[in-house]
Write a protein that holds these residues in place. Sequence first.
Motif, PDB file in Angstrom:
ATOM      1  N   ASN A  49       1.626   2.818  -1.580  1.00  0.00           N
ATOM      2  CA  ASN A  49       1.040   3.802  -0.684  1.00  0.00           C
ATOM      3  C   ASN A  49      -0.137   3.208   0.097  1.00  0.00           C
ATOM      4  O   ASN A  49      -0.265   3.399   1.305  1.00  0.00           O
ATOM      5  CB  ASN A  49       0.586   5.023  -1.503  1.00  0.00           C
ATOM      6  N   GLU A  50      -0.990   2.475  -0.598  1.00  0.00           N
ATOM      7  CA  GLU A  50      -2.130   1.847   0.056  1.00  0.00           C
ATOM      8  C   GLU A  50      -1.684   0.726   0.993  1.00  0.00           C
ATOM      9  O   GLU A  50      -2.256   0.539   2.058  1.00  0.00           O
ATOM     10  CB  GLU A  50      -3.110   1.312  -0.986  1.00  0.00           C
ATOM     11  N   ARG A  86      -0.595   2.334   4.202  1.00  0.00           N
ATOM     12  CA  ARG A  86      -1.734   2.763   5.020  1.00  0.00           C
ATOM     13  C   ARG A  86      -2.436   1.576   5.671  1.00  0.00           C
ATOM     14  O   ARG A  86      -2.841   1.648   6.833  1.00  0.00           O
ATOM     15  CB  ARG A  86      -2.741   3.529   4.158  1.00  0.00           C
TER      16      ARG A  86
END
Length: 76
Positions: free
Chosen positions: A29-30, A33
Amino acid sequence: YETFVNDIAARLCEMMALRKDGRLFISQNEAFRTYGRANVERWRTKGWIEPRKTKGKLEYSTDRLAYLANIRQDYF
């Protein structure tokens, strides 16, 4: 030999500066981003990066992500 060791030490210091918070891995997820979902998925499809699965989540190497983000890529 001393020049070689100094070059390796300088490279290690440079690599450590690229890491956020000194972490070796970040969550998928990071990574999405930070580097863009399309980029991470393309790198994974091409086999340039492999996630590791820990605690039920996928993690990517920060060193490898930083390396891939900094190379010029041909999209055509």
